[in-house]
Write a protein that holds these residues in place. Structure first.
Motif, PDB file in Angstrom:
ATOM      1  N   VAL A 102       0.807  -1.128  -0.065  1.00 30.53           N
ATOM      2  CA  VAL A 102       0.033   0.120   0.160  1.00 30.53           C
ATOM      3  C   VAL A 102       0.944   1.185   0.053  1.00 30.53           C
ATOM      4  N   ALA A 103       1.875   1.213   0.632  1.00 38.85           N
ATOM      5  CA  ALA A 103       2.922   2.502   1.008  1.00 38.85           C
ATOM      6  C   ALA A 103       3.597   2.485  -0.405  1.00 38.85           C
ATOM      7  N   LEU A 104       3.927   1.525  -1.334  1.00 39.73           N
ATOM      8  CA  LEU A 104       4.364   1.590  -2.391  1.00 39.73           C
ATOM      9  C   LEU A 104       3.527   2.311  -3.323  1.00 39.73           C
ATOM     10  N   LEU A 105       2.159   1.728  -3.499  1.00 40.53           N
ATOM     11  CA  LEU A 105       1.283   2.669  -4.387  1.00 40.53           C
ATOM     12  C   LEU A 105       1.121   3.939  -4.077  1.00 40.53           C
ATOM     13  N   VAL A 106       0.970   4.309  -2.708  1.00 41.23           N
ATOM     14  CA  VAL A 106       0.663   5.611  -2.431  1.00 41.23           C
ATOM     15  C   VAL A 106       1.807   6.530  -2.998  1.00 41.23           C
ATOM     16  N   GLY A 121       3.995  -6.290  -8.918  1.00 34.98           N
ATOM     17  CA  GLY A 121       3.753  -5.988 -10.194  1.00 34.98           C
ATOM     18  C   GLY A 121       2.322  -6.087 -10.604  1.00 34.98           C
ATOM     19  N   LEU A 122       1.715  -6.992 -10.179  1.00 34.36           N
ATOM     20  CA  LEU A 122       0.203  -7.151 -10.323  1.00 34.36           C
ATOM     21  C   LEU A 122      -0.346  -5.943  -9.646  1.00 34.36           C
ATOM     22  N   ALA A 123      -0.072  -5.503  -8.481  1.00 36.59           N
ATOM     23  CA  ALA A 123      -0.655  -4.220  -7.918  1.00 36.59           C
ATOM     24  C   ALA A 123      -0.656  -2.982  -8.945  1.00 36.59           C
ATOM     25  N   LEU A 124       0.580  -2.954  -9.232  1.00 39.29           N
ATOM     26  CA  LEU A 124       0.742  -1.969 -10.235  1.00 39.29           C
ATOM     27  C   LEU A 124      -0.099  -2.084 -11.559  1.00 39.29           C
TER      28      LEU A 124
END
Length: 260
Positions: free
Chosen positions: A131-135, A156-159
């Protein structure tokens, strides 16, 4: 440190030293000796047809060791399972002999791929960290949480899921859809792998993706109602396809319905 980055491409797997040419291109101006320089130039210009593989192996080894005398060299090779055999053999030759040099070789491949190198399976990320990476990429907290949970810890999938959303959805101004769709090279790669198993397996996986409780009986019943034979499900559950059935590749399975 000098970073040399390259990756295998399935469509170019038969191109001799194709990935190697990409890796070594930043070292084009590094000179070792006349014979080595000639071999490396032929590789970079994709003219290795008249060169013995051992000559390429030795030239690559000498070039990398020469480059490493100035600063450490790290070779990063993605999709090793899609890398041409000549490149893999050249890198293996160097890796076995450069134990006293400032060289590092890091490769990545599918979990079920066979490679000549020591393999470490990278664990998934904790949801909070993902979550922190995506934020940090400008995605709203609510959307980041949804993508992180749906991706099961795969960055990779989250992005890829986030990239499939609209700008308003990524910012949190609009809600994310119930069925998020990953996009980009990762989704295309998974889609190609799934389709390689054949239409019957793909259809079975699409139905299995919609059964979130893992009830094989329910999947079999649904396939029967759709007029599908049981052999597709049997193949999907075999050892060869277990990773596709059990992993979050189900998100890509859903693409199969959209890309007919």
């Amino acid at each position: 440190m000098t970073a040399l980055v390259g990756g295998g491409v399935a469509a170019e797997r038969d191109l001799p030293f194709g990935t190697l040419a990409t890796l070594l291109r930043p070292l084009r101006n590094v000179s070792v000796d006349a014979d080595t320089d000639r071999v490396i130039a032929d590789v970079l210009d994709h003219r290795p047809t008249d060169i013995r593989p051992i000559d390429v192996h030795l030239a690559v080894f000498r070039l990398l060791c020469r480059a490493a005398t100035d600063r450490p060299v790290c070779l990063l090779v993605d999709d090793l399972d899609d890398t041409d055999t000549d490149t893999v053999q050249a890198l293996t030759f160097t890796a076995r002999r450069a134990d006293a040099d400032a060289l590092m070789l890091v490769t990545a491949a599918d979990a079920d791929a066979t490679t000549p190198f020591t393999t470490h399976r990278i664990p998934t990320m904790a949801v909070d960290a993902l979550v922190a990476l995506l934020v940090s990429q400008g995605i709203s907290l609510t959307t980041a949480q949804r993508c992180a949970v749906s991706a099961g810890g795969s960055p990779g999938l989250a992005l890829a899921l986030a990239d499939g959303l609209s700008a308003a959805q990524r910012s949190g101004a609009e809600p994310t859809p119930d069925l998020m769709r990953p996009v980009g090279s990762l989704a295309e790669h998974w889609l190609a792998r799934l389709r390689a198993h054949g239409d019957a397996v793909c259809r079975a996986l699409v139905v299995a993706a919609l059964e979130t409780e893992g009830d094989v009986g329910a999947v079999r019943g649904a396939l029967e109602l759709l007029g599908e034979r049981d052999d597709g499900l049997a193949a999907a559950r075999s050892e060869e396809h277990t990773s596709e059935l059990q992993s979050l590749a189900y998100l890509v399975c859903r693409l199969l319905l959209e890309k007919k």
